[in-house]
Design a protein around this motif. Sequence first.
Motif, short mmCIF file in Angstrom:
data_model
loop_
_atom_site.label_atom_id
_atom_site.label_comp_id
_atom_site.label_asym_id
_atom_site.label_seq_id
_atom_site.Cartn_x
_atom_site.Cartn_y
_atom_site.Cartn_z
N GLY A 41 42.82 37.96 31.78
CA GLY A 41 43.38 38.16 30.86
C GLY A 41 44.82 37.71 30.71
N SER A 42 45.56 38.69 29.97
CA SER A 42 47.14 39.24 29.72
C SER A 42 47.64 38.91 31.10
CB SER A 42 47.46 39.89 28.95
OG SER A 42 47.27 41.19 30.21
N GLY A 43 47.39 39.14 32.30
CA GLY A 43 47.84 38.96 33.62
C GLY A 43 48.61 39.66 34.50
N VAL A 44 47.97 41.30 33.43
CA VAL A 44 48.94 42.50 33.54
C VAL A 44 48.63 42.94 35.09
CG1 VAL A 44 46.70 43.51 32.64
CG2 VAL A 44 49.37 45.40 32.74
N THR A 45 47.56 43.34 35.93
CA THR A 45 47.09 43.09 37.14
C THR A 45 47.99 43.03 37.51
OG1 THR A 45 45.08 43.43 36.06
CG2 THR A 45 44.78 43.67 38.74
N ALA A 46 47.82 40.74 37.70
CA ALA A 46 48.73 40.71 38.59
C ALA A 46 50.32 40.75 38.25
CB ALA A 46 48.47 39.18 38.18
N LYS A 47 50.95 41.28 37.34
CA LYS A 47 52.38 41.42 37.52
C LYS A 47 52.60 43.50 37.46
CE LYS A 47 56.00 42.39 34.46
NZ LYS A 47 56.63 44.12 34.96
N VAL A 48 52.18 43.87 37.27
CA VAL A 48 52.45 45.15 37.78
C VAL A 48 51.96 44.82 39.02
CG1 VAL A 48 50.94 47.85 37.86
CG2 VAL A 48 51.65 46.34 36.04
N ALA A 49 50.89 44.70 40.24
CA ALA A 49 50.56 44.16 41.35
C ALA A 49 51.80 43.92 42.18
CB ALA A 49 49.22 43.47 41.40
N GLY A 66 54.74 45.48 45.27
CA GLY A 66 54.81 44.54 46.36
C GLY A 66 53.46 44.78 47.17
N ARG A 67 52.50 44.49 45.82
CA ARG A 67 51.48 44.15 46.49
C ARG A 67 51.19 42.79 45.98
NH1 ARG A 67 51.75 49.82 45.68
NH2 ARG A 67 49.83 51.02 46.59
N ARG A 68 49.47 41.81 46.85
CA ARG A 68 49.45 40.47 46.81
C ARG A 68 47.78 40.56 45.35
NH1 ARG A 68 47.34 39.57 52.45
NH2 ARG A 68 45.96 37.46 51.01
N PHE A 69 48.18 39.24 45.20
CA PHE A 69 47.13 39.59 43.60
C PHE A 69 46.77 38.58 44.11
CE2 PHE A 69 51.81 37.90 42.14
CZ PHE A 69 51.22 37.01 42.02
N ILE A 70 45.30 38.68 42.97
CA ILE A 70 44.52 37.38 42.82
C ILE A 70 43.97 37.57 41.01
CG2 ILE A 70 42.63 36.47 42.67
CD1 ILE A 70 42.71 37.22 45.78
N HIS A 71 44.71 36.33 40.50
CA HIS A 71 44.46 36.78 39.09
C HIS A 71 43.21 35.41 38.65
CE1 HIS A 71 45.68 36.91 34.54
NE2 HIS A 71 44.91 35.57 34.52
N ILE A 99 42.45 28.62 29.32
CA ILE A 99 43.72 28.46 30.41
C ILE A 99 44.96 28.85 29.49
CG2 ILE A 99 43.70 26.36 27.87
CD1 ILE A 99 44.74 26.07 31.21
N ASN A 100 44.10 29.66 28.50
CA ASN A 100 45.53 30.70 27.31
C ASN A 100 46.38 31.91 28.58
OD1 ASN A 100 46.80 31.43 25.30
ND2 ASN A 100 45.58 32.97 25.21
N SER A 101 45.02 32.13 28.86
CA SER A 101 45.37 33.20 29.83
C SER A 101 46.55 33.02 31.23
CB SER A 101 44.03 34.69 30.55
OG SER A 101 44.10 34.52 31.75
N ILE A 102 45.66 31.44 31.65
CA ILE A 102 46.29 31.31 32.77
C ILE A 102 47.85 31.05 32.54
CG2 ILE A 102 46.59 28.97 34.70
CD1 ILE A 102 44.17 30.85 34.77
N GLN A 103 47.60 30.52 31.05
CA GLN A 103 49.90 30.13 30.90
C GLN A 103 49.99 31.58 30.50
OE1 GLN A 103 48.57 27.20 27.21
NE2 GLN A 103 48.43 25.76 28.68
N THR A 104 49.42 32.81 29.59
CA THR A 104 50.37 33.46 29.76
C THR A 104 50.42 34.08 30.91
OG1 THR A 104 49.23 33.70 27.60
CG2 THR A 104 49.86 35.51 28.47
N THR A 105 49.91 34.04 32.82
CA THR A 105 49.67 35.43 33.24
C THR A 105 51.66 33.93 33.89
OG1 THR A 105 47.00 36.01 33.02
CG2 THR A 105 48.81 35.71 35.19
N ARG A 106 50.44 32.95 34.43
CA ARG A 106 51.65 32.25 35.00
C ARG A 106 53.39 32.49 34.30
NH1 ARG A 106 56.39 28.78 33.84
NH2 ARG A 106 56.61 27.42 35.74
N ASP A 107 53.39 32.53 32.41
CA ASP A 107 54.58 32.61 32.38
C ASP A 107 54.98 33.98 32.85
OD1 ASP A 107 54.46 29.62 31.71
OD2 ASP A 107 54.21 30.19 29.75
N ARG A 108 54.50 35.02 32.24
CA ARG A 108 54.68 36.77 33.04
C ARG A 108 55.06 36.86 34.37
NH1 ARG A 108 51.11 40.38 30.55
NH2 ARG A 108 52.16 42.64 30.49
#
Length: 669
Positions: free
Chosen positions: A363-371, A375-380, A385-394
């Motif tokens: 979704g919006s990438g909140v898990t990856a951003k907070v991880a 100091g955690r590694r993340f996999i989103h 494509i809107n999810s990927i772009q939103t998360t990428r920019d975030r």
Amino acid sequence: MAVKYIPFFPEPIEGQAILNNFSRTLRYKGNTDVAGRLQRGMPYYEVQTTETVGGDPDAQNLVIRGECLSACAYLKDKGIKVDLVYIDPPFASGADYAKKVYIRRNPKIAETIAKAEEELDIDSLKAFEEKMYGDVWDKEKYLNWMYENLCAIKSVMSDTASIYVHLDYHIGHYVKILMDEIFGEDNFRNEIIWKRSTAHNDSTGFANLHDCIFYYSKSSDLHFETPLVPYSQEYIDRYYNKVDENGRKYLDRDLSAKGLKGAGYSYSWKGKDGYWRCPITTMERLENEGRLYYTTNGTPRYKQYLDEMEGVPAQDLWTDIYAVNSQADERVDYATQKPEALLERIIKASSDEGMVVADFFGGSGVTAKVANDLGRRFIHTDIGINSIQTTRDRLVAAGANFRVMEIKDGVQLYRNPVQTMEKIKTLIPGLKNEDRVNEFWEGYISDSRLGSVPVYVPNLMDSSSKLLDEVMMNRILHEAIPDLPDDVKKVIVYYIDITSREEIEKFIKDDKSTLVEIELRDLKDVLDDVVIEDFAEFSARRATQNLMGSEVEADGYVVEISKFMSDRVMQKINDFNEKGIINSKKNTFERIEPSPDGLELIEFISIDSTSSDGSWHSDSEIKIDKLGYIIVNGKKTKTFWDGTIHSPQKPLRLKIRNICGDETVWKVE
């Protein structure tokens, strides 16, 4: 076609999905249909790195566009294990989720677009953008889909990993039983109730204010640290109601050991005989530190200062975390966005620094951003494509290092599966969607010689139907075709993926159960014929600066965009205008008329100065927010875009994303 299939399970084990030994607890129509897919394995497709962010080509943080199943196949094949999973999958609610699209401020003729926040907020545009799930699930298909995804996720979890599945009342109670089957009832840890909404009325019943989060571990050996919740003001006012001479609030606690299990200490303290919790030496120390409070009858009590307390242990009812409001700094205008505080509590509780946190419906990438923040590694992972772009920019704004990857499964032309499905209906020549054939068939084509020819198109939102194998072909031969009218002489079967065309054709020939001709067609051939890229006019030059009235060369380069056109965006704007004119009263509708240069249709620009092909490297980028302000390399500004982008090094490639999220890349000469 899948390159290979990755086993869900390392080896057949008792009670798991193995040949002739597949047993399900939850009974519903078609609950054994998933058995064949579990036996075959997870489809592994070619995975392409499309962008590297942060300069590390081997970055272990991943943003993957693709389905959960295929992403897990990739991770398992590469030996990547995850330590914590949070997923917020579709709720099977029938809701349509939409992204609002904004015309940007034109940098050259701003007066033409006086409304910088002009909003295209109509049903057709919503469907084009973010109608990710809609009413596509019936309960049985959804449960099979979830069962397969949960099995795939489990296959890449480490032995000490945990999983949190976020759902609501529509389907959560069924998924709880699936998770008991897959992870084991003994590994169920909590059902967390998150109060996500404030009180409101519901005319037909009690208002629904909460979501459910099911928390399971993979085994009894798990990582968990109880999170602490700050005291509420009500709690502070009630219990920390005393203040010392220094203005510090405190709660006085009993030092008596009367009734306490275990040994206490018997002595007299300042003439007060008692049975105490601490030895006399500790009592003396507390007295010297000013930690003792005396009641009116002289009984000592311990001062517990508020400013020394971190909070109370979190329980399974979470009422202190609020949904993302419209003014929140973390808001990214994503329909199903969850608050960062929610993920912070989960990630802190069930992982440690350096561990891998994964979200397969990101979704919006909140898990990856907070991880990343923690100091955690993340996999989103997400298919949209809107999810990927939103998360990428975030993540760029958060300073993260990561790779953006795409699973090449043949259905990534459009922004999401719903958009692709809707487009397919217009791309198959002569396809009619009428009630002459049942819902198994997408419609039929009229043929002057053969009459009505039913057409089967795989449902891209149901991963189980994308592969044409003997199981699916057997269903077509023995269930779908016999239900057709007697005068049907031919059917067309489209596929995205196929085990082997030669094997399927032989299977049809050997079956001999029908005289109906069956024609197989590759759906990718239809999609590949309609790739339309946007158009841009631009020029690149060395940067200059004004020095004592003369223009002289400066460091870096400037790319100026003078014209931009997007047929896909213009089609949506035209649809909006036509619908508005038809529905408006007294000709009050105000058409949206983009300017001749079309620059207000641009949302994002990026320069790659590192490589002229292959994986993208964003060496300089600008994102234009809905108010027209620019975000430069992830940093927000209060500056309007001027039609240019600056680059420290010579630009090799230019990427432009339009306001609907479609991206096009050009070489810079």
